[in-house]
Design a protein around this motif. Structure first.
Motif, PDB file in Angstrom:
ATOM      1  N   MET A  59      12.534  -6.821  -0.451  1.00 59.78           N
ATOM      2  CA  MET A  59      12.081  -6.720  -1.843  1.00 59.78           C
ATOM      3  C   MET A  59      10.661  -6.170  -1.851  1.00 59.78           C
ATOM      4  SD  MET A  59      13.175 -10.570  -3.100  1.00 59.78           S
ATOM      5  CE  MET A  59      11.470 -10.973  -3.070  1.00 59.78           C
ATOM      6  N   ARG A  60      10.382  -5.300  -2.803  1.00 58.60           N
ATOM      7  CA  ARG A  60       9.019  -4.794  -2.980  1.00 58.60           C
ATOM      8  C   ARG A  60       8.421  -5.525  -4.165  1.00 58.60           C
ATOM      9  NH1 ARG A  60       6.263  -0.317  -5.515  1.00 58.60           N
ATOM     10  NH2 ARG A  60       4.487   0.261  -4.227  1.00 58.60           N
ATOM     11  N   ARG A  61       7.238  -6.092  -3.935  1.00 58.56           N
ATOM     12  CA  ARG A  61       6.585  -6.844  -4.992  1.00 58.56           C
ATOM     13  C   ARG A  61       5.082  -6.768  -4.850  1.00 58.56           C
ATOM     14  NH1 ARG A  61       8.490 -12.901  -3.972  1.00 58.56           N
ATOM     15  NH2 ARG A  61       7.733 -13.014  -6.078  1.00 58.56           N
ATOM     16  N   TRP A  69       0.926  -4.000  -3.012  1.00 53.48           N
ATOM     17  CA  TRP A  69       2.378  -3.919  -3.079  1.00 53.48           C
ATOM     18  C   TRP A  69       2.900  -3.998  -1.653  1.00 53.48           C
ATOM     19  CZ3 TRP A  69       5.396  -4.055  -7.306  1.00 53.48           C
ATOM     20  CH2 TRP A  69       4.754  -3.888  -8.535  1.00 53.48           C
ATOM     21  N   TRP A  71       6.516  -5.106   1.019  1.00 53.57           N
ATOM     22  CA  TRP A  71       7.933  -5.397   1.195  1.00 53.57           C
ATOM     23  C   TRP A  71       8.043  -6.747   1.893  1.00 53.57           C
ATOM     24  CZ3 TRP A  71      11.727  -2.574  -0.914  1.00 53.57           C
ATOM     25  CH2 TRP A  71      11.426  -1.276  -1.330  1.00 53.57           C
ATOM     26  N   THR A  96      17.570 -11.058  -5.326  1.00 53.93           N
ATOM     27  CA  THR A  96      18.082  -9.726  -5.000  1.00 53.93           C
ATOM     28  C   THR A  96      19.404  -9.376  -5.662  1.00 53.93           C
ATOM     29  OG1 THR A  96      19.387 -10.372  -3.057  1.00 53.93           O
ATOM     30  CG2 THR A  96      17.008  -9.909  -2.716  1.00 53.93           C
ATOM     31  N   GLN A 141      10.085  -5.728  -7.812  1.00 53.45           N
ATOM     32  CA  GLN A 141      10.151  -4.476  -8.564  1.00 53.45           C
ATOM     33  C   GLN A 141      11.229  -3.563  -8.011  1.00 53.45           C
ATOM     34  OE1 GLN A 141       8.201  -3.441 -11.340  1.00 53.45           O
ATOM     35  NE2 GLN A 141       7.832  -5.637 -11.367  1.00 53.45           N
ATOM     36  N   GLU A 142      11.538  -3.739  -6.733  1.00 53.66           N
ATOM     37  CA  GLU A 142      12.525  -2.895  -6.079  1.00 53.66           C
ATOM     38  C   GLU A 142      13.202  -3.706  -4.972  1.00 53.66           C
ATOM     39  OE1 GLU A 142      12.663   1.409  -3.698  1.00 53.66           O
ATOM     40  OE2 GLU A 142      10.754   0.655  -4.468  1.00 53.66           O
ATOM     41  N   ILE A 143      14.496  -3.469  -4.799  1.00 54.39           N
ATOM     42  CA  ILE A 143      15.266  -4.110  -3.739  1.00 54.39           C
ATOM     43  C   ILE A 143      15.931  -2.989  -2.960  1.00 54.39           C
ATOM     44  CG2 ILE A 143      17.214  -5.633  -3.241  1.00 54.39           C
ATOM     45  CD1 ILE A 143      16.435  -6.892  -6.092  1.00 54.39           C
ATOM     46  N   LYS A 144      15.795  -3.025  -1.647  1.00 55.07           N
ATOM     47  CA  LYS A 144      16.294  -1.902  -0.855  1.00 55.07           C
ATOM     48  C   LYS A 144      16.757  -2.376   0.525  1.00 55.07           C
ATOM     49  CE  LYS A 144      14.799   2.585   0.925  1.00 55.07           C
ATOM     50  NZ  LYS A 144      13.726   3.577   0.966  1.00 55.07           N
ATOM     51  N   TRP A 146      16.815  -1.445   4.271  1.00 51.97           N
ATOM     52  CA  TRP A 146      16.043  -0.614   5.191  1.00 51.97           C
ATOM     53  C   TRP A 146      16.652  -0.701   6.590  1.00 51.97           C
ATOM     54  CZ3 TRP A 146      11.735   2.333   4.177  1.00 51.97           C
ATOM     55  CH2 TRP A 146      11.104   2.142   2.956  1.00 51.97           C
TER      56      TRP A 146
END
Length: 176
Positions: A59-61, A69, A71, A96, A141-144, A146
């Protein structure tokens, strides 16, 4: 000769459900005395979710304390009567929108034992399925997903800085 520190007393500074801050009067084995701040926090449970393609779910926060910011793994505080594995799985889904297929203990550590008592309990989930849960915008803000090796690069670039995520990523390298 004593090699243990001697505790003479503790004074509460502040306390709520997430933190207990106190000062403790200490004497070292060599006779030097001082007052140490001590922070006690509930255990935190995080999960490194890895899929069959060796990708990890991050998660990016924004972390306001360091004003960056970053991960990181999904995770959070363990509720008083909650099993740590259940807490870790719950946090993955809440933060997530993915539900872990399995949960196994990976490692437990204390990141700052000189002044903070907060066990960090990390689980490994092999695979996850998407759910209808909409992640809270305040959590990420974003879930990815990797690739594991790219997560290592994120550490090198300073985009992963949290101790739990760093430990989990490096530990995962030895398991997969």
């Amino acid at each position: 000769m004593t090699t243990q520190w001697t505790v003479h007393g503790e004074r509460l500074v502040d306390e709520n459900r997430h933190i207990r801050l106190s000062t403790v009067d200490i004497t070292l084995p060599d006779g030097v005395s001082f007052t140490q701040y001590v922070v006690k926090m509930p255990p935190a449970a995080m999960t490194l979710v890895i899929n069959d393609a060796r990708e990890v779910l991050l998660m990016r926060r924004h972390r306001f304390i360091i004003d960056r910011w970053v991960w990181e793994l999904p995770g959070g505080y363990v509720n008083t009567a909650e099993d740590t594995g259940s807490a870790a799985a719950r946090e993955v889904e809440e933060e997530t929108g993915w539900r872990p297929k399995s949960m196994e203990h990976l490692v437990t550590f204390q990141p700052a034992i000189g002044s903070v008592d907060q066990p960090q309990i990390i689980y490994l989930a092999r695979g996850a399925t998407p759910t209808d849960t909409v992640p809270d915008i305040n959590e990420a803000q974003e879930i990815k997903w990797w690739p594991l090796e790219e997560a290592v690069d994120l550490i090198a670039r300073g985009e992963i800085v949290g101790a739990s995520t760093v430990v989990a990523v490096y530990r995962a390298l030895s398991l997969t």
